[in-house]
Design a protein around this motif. Structure first.
Motif, PDB file in Angstrom:
ATOM      1  N   MET A 105      27.704  45.680  34.057  1.00  0.00           N
ATOM      2  CA  MET A 105      27.556  46.986  32.497  1.00  0.00           C
ATOM      3  C   MET A 105      28.405  48.178  32.305  1.00  0.00           C
ATOM      4  N   ALA A 106      29.341  47.930  32.898  1.00  0.00           N
ATOM      5  CA  ALA A 106      30.920  49.144  32.032  1.00  0.00           C
ATOM      6  C   ALA A 106      31.056  47.904  31.444  1.00  0.00           C
ATOM      7  N   LEU A 107      31.273  47.271  30.866  1.00  0.00           N
ATOM      8  CA  LEU A 107      31.974  46.319  30.179  1.00  0.00           C
ATOM      9  C   LEU A 107      31.343  46.301  29.153  1.00  0.00           C
ATOM     10  N   LEU A 108      30.071  45.779  29.243  1.00  0.00           N
ATOM     11  CA  LEU A 108      28.803  45.077  27.836  1.00  0.00           C
ATOM     12  C   LEU A 108      29.154  46.176  26.833  1.00  0.00           C
ATOM     13  N   ASN A 109      29.075  47.291  27.032  1.00  0.00           N
ATOM     14  CA  ASN A 109      29.525  48.114  25.097  1.00  0.00           C
ATOM     15  C   ASN A 109      30.674  47.120  24.530  1.00  0.00           C
ATOM     16  N   TYR A 110      31.588  46.667  24.917  1.00  0.00           N
ATOM     17  CA  TYR A 110      32.716  46.156  25.016  1.00  0.00           C
ATOM     18  C   TYR A 110      32.836  45.384  24.782  1.00  0.00           C
ATOM     19  N   ILE A 111      32.239  44.060  25.044  1.00  0.00           N
ATOM     20  CA  ILE A 111      31.031  43.290  24.685  1.00  0.00           C
ATOM     21  C   ILE A 111      30.616  42.618  23.794  1.00  0.00           C
ATOM     22  N   LYS A 112      29.858  43.833  23.252  1.00  0.00           N
ATOM     23  CA  LYS A 112      29.107  43.489  22.150  1.00  0.00           C
ATOM     24  C   LYS A 112      30.008  44.013  21.454  1.00  0.00           C
ATOM     25  N   LEU A 113      30.458  45.227  21.339  1.00  0.00           N
ATOM     26  CA  LEU A 113      31.047  45.578  20.476  1.00  0.00           C
ATOM     27  C   LEU A 113      32.499  44.390  19.620  1.00  0.00           C
ATOM     28  N   PHE A 114      32.989  43.896  20.722  1.00  0.00           N
ATOM     29  CA  PHE A 114      34.192  42.498  20.353  1.00  0.00           C
ATOM     30  C   PHE A 114      33.181  41.256  20.466  1.00  0.00           C
ATOM     31  N   SER A 115      31.975  41.417  20.234  1.00  0.00           N
ATOM     32  CA  SER A 115      31.487  39.505  20.256  1.00  0.00           C
ATOM     33  C   SER A 115      31.771  39.158  18.889  1.00  0.00           C
ATOM     34  N   SER A 116      32.079  38.043  19.076  1.00  0.00           N
ATOM     35  CA  SER A 116      33.519  37.050  17.461  1.00  0.00           C
ATOM     36  C   SER A 116      32.899  35.832  18.288  1.00  0.00           C
ATOM     37  N   THR A 117      32.721  34.695  17.625  1.00  0.00           N
ATOM     38  CA  THR A 117      32.462  33.460  17.536  1.00  0.00           C
ATOM     39  C   THR A 117      33.860  32.989  18.454  1.00  0.00           C
ATOM     40  N   TYR A 118      34.964  33.116  18.608  1.00  0.00           N
ATOM     41  CA  TYR A 118      36.515  33.457  18.859  1.00  0.00           C
ATOM     42  C   TYR A 118      36.374  33.868  20.576  1.00  0.00           C
ATOM     43  N   LEU A 119      35.786  34.777  20.509  1.00  0.00           N
ATOM     44  CA  LEU A 119      35.260  35.160  21.932  1.00  0.00           C
ATOM     45  C   LEU A 119      34.935  34.230  23.125  1.00  0.00           C
ATOM     46  N   VAL A 120      33.969  33.763  22.268  1.00  0.00           N
ATOM     47  CA  VAL A 120      32.553  32.932  22.317  1.00  0.00           C
ATOM     48  C   VAL A 120      33.334  31.183  22.924  1.00  0.00           C
ATOM     49  N   ILE A 121      34.479  31.192  21.354  1.00  0.00           N
ATOM     50  CA  ILE A 121      34.901  29.824  22.208  1.00  0.00           C
ATOM     51  C   ILE A 121      35.886  30.325  23.270  1.00  0.00           C
ATOM     52  N   PHE A 122      36.723  31.155  22.990  1.00  0.00           N
ATOM     53  CA  PHE A 122      37.449  30.776  23.619  1.00  0.00           C
ATOM     54  C   PHE A 122      36.274  31.517  25.550  1.00  0.00           C
ATOM     55  N   LEU A 123      36.137  31.848  26.043  1.00  0.00           N
ATOM     56  CA  LEU A 123      35.386  32.025  27.378  1.00  0.00           C
ATOM     57  C   LEU A 123      34.356  30.706  27.523  1.00  0.00           C
ATOM     58  N   VAL A 124      34.485  29.569  26.751  1.00  0.00           N
ATOM     59  CA  VAL A 124      33.635  28.833  27.176  1.00  0.00           C
ATOM     60  C   VAL A 124      34.777  27.605  27.263  1.00  0.00           C
ATOM     61  N   SER A 125      35.946  27.584  26.679  1.00  0.00           N
ATOM     62  CA  SER A 125      37.007  26.807  26.525  1.00  0.00           C
ATOM     63  C   SER A 125      37.218  26.852  28.145  1.00  0.00           C
ATOM     64  N   VAL A 126      37.773  28.006  28.643  1.00  0.00           N
ATOM     65  CA  VAL A 126      38.858  28.490  29.362  1.00  0.00           C
ATOM     66  C   VAL A 126      37.287  27.967  30.880  1.00  0.00           C
ATOM     67  N   SER A 127      36.145  28.624  30.705  1.00  0.00           N
ATOM     68  CA  SER A 127      34.994  27.932  31.843  1.00  0.00           C
ATOM     69  C   SER A 127      34.633  25.995  31.915  1.00  0.00           C
ATOM     70  N   PHE A 128      35.288  25.607  30.516  1.00  0.00           N
ATOM     71  CA  PHE A 128      34.634  24.413  30.644  1.00  0.00           C
ATOM     72  C   PHE A 128      35.669  23.792  30.931  1.00  0.00           C
ATOM     73  N   LEU A 129      37.295  24.035  31.367  1.00  0.00           N
ATOM     74  CA  LEU A 129      38.525  23.314  31.984  1.00  0.00           C
ATOM     75  C   LEU A 129      38.527  24.142  32.917  1.00  0.00           C
ATOM     76  N   LEU A 130      38.298  24.670  33.611  1.00  0.00           N
ATOM     77  CA  LEU A 130      37.991  25.548  35.500  1.00  0.00           C
ATOM     78  C   LEU A 130      37.107  24.230  35.544  1.00  0.00           C
ATOM     79  N   ASN A 131      36.060  24.515  34.887  1.00  0.00           N
ATOM     80  CA  ASN A 131      34.473  23.136  35.536  1.00  0.00           C
ATOM     81  C   ASN A 131      34.971  22.022  35.911  1.00  0.00           C
ATOM     82  N   HIS A 132      35.357  21.403  34.512  1.00  0.00           N
ATOM     83  CA  HIS A 132      35.783  20.036  34.624  1.00  0.00           C
ATOM     84  C   HIS A 132      36.546  19.408  35.115  1.00  0.00           C
ATOM     85  N   PHE A 133      38.179  20.809  35.419  1.00  0.00           N
ATOM     86  CA  PHE A 133      39.077  19.965  35.900  1.00  0.00           C
ATOM     87  C   PHE A 133      38.532  20.349  38.350  1.00  0.00           C
ATOM     88  N   LEU A 134      38.232  21.714  38.223  1.00  0.00           N
ATOM     89  CA  LEU A 134      38.570  22.219  39.826  1.00  0.00           C
ATOM     90  C   LEU A 134      36.787  21.948  40.316  1.00  0.00           C
TER      91      LEU A 134
END
Length: 196
Positions: free
Chosen positions: A93-122
């Motif tokens: 909740m404290a970070l929510l305004n920053y997440i909304k402020l900096f929401s971008s396709t690049y942020l989504v691609i980064f977070l999804v890519s890291v999540s995918f790699l961690l989940n797929h390999f670990l």
């Protein structure tokens, strides 16, 4: 909470709803039900306090689904679990305004890519109290990959319909669940290696 769960279970034995020999199993189940109910109440109170029902839902849906499939760090008690959940939600909740402020396709691609790699390999992370067979690991990985694809489709839909903020919030839920899995993997790896 274990004492209260045991009291409820003994009441059920006294009422002849359950058998005496099943007390431990029912007491543990009752403890889980009570803990889950308390956590739901906490989530609803935080959502009410911040008036952010949709934001919490978009974060918690992927988080809880992936926690079931990929595992991760578990607190030693239900009380500590609730405290960690409160800390996680208040941090979100404290970070929510920053997440909304900096929401971008690049942020989504980064977070999804890291999540995918961690989940797929670990993933999944084993817990010392619940070791997984190779069949369990394969099944959980398949189910996690399927769930990941479903969330990826939802994220792509949100991006395509110009709702990048919603896509970002789901991506944060995926990322946090992956981070909790990685923490569990690191914390429990030494214990699991000793037991093997």
């Amino acid at each position: 909470m274990p004492k209260f769960a045991l009291d409820i279970t003994h009441f059920l034995v006294h009422q002849k709803v359950i058998n005496e020999e099943d007390v431990r199993v029912y007491a543990y189940g009752m403890e889980l039900v009570l803990s889950t109910a308390i956590n739901i109440v906490i989530i609803l109170m935080i959502a009410l306090l911040f008036n952010c029902y949709i934001e919490i839902l978009l974060f918690l849906a992927p988080f809880f689904i992936f926690r079931q499939l990929i595992g991760g760090y578990h607190a030693e008690t239900h009380f500590k679990c609730s405290l960690l959940m409160i800390f996680m939600l208040l941090s979100y909740m404290a970070l929510l305004n920053y997440i909304k402020l900096f929401s971008s396709t690049y942020l989504v691609i980064f977070l999804v890519s890291v999540s995918f790699l961690l989940n797929h390999f670990l993933a999944p992370a084993e817990h010392p109290n619940k070791p997984l067979s190779s069949d369990d690991i394969s099944r959980l990985r398949r189910e996690a990959n399927t769930a990941f694809l479903i969330f990826l489709c939802i994220i792509i839909f949100f991006i395509a319909t110009h709702r990048i903020e919603s896509a970002s919030l789901i991506s944060v839920g995926l990322f946090v669940s992956s981070a909790v899995m990685l923490i569990g993997k690191l914390v429990y790896s030494k214990t699991l290696n000793i037991n093997k």
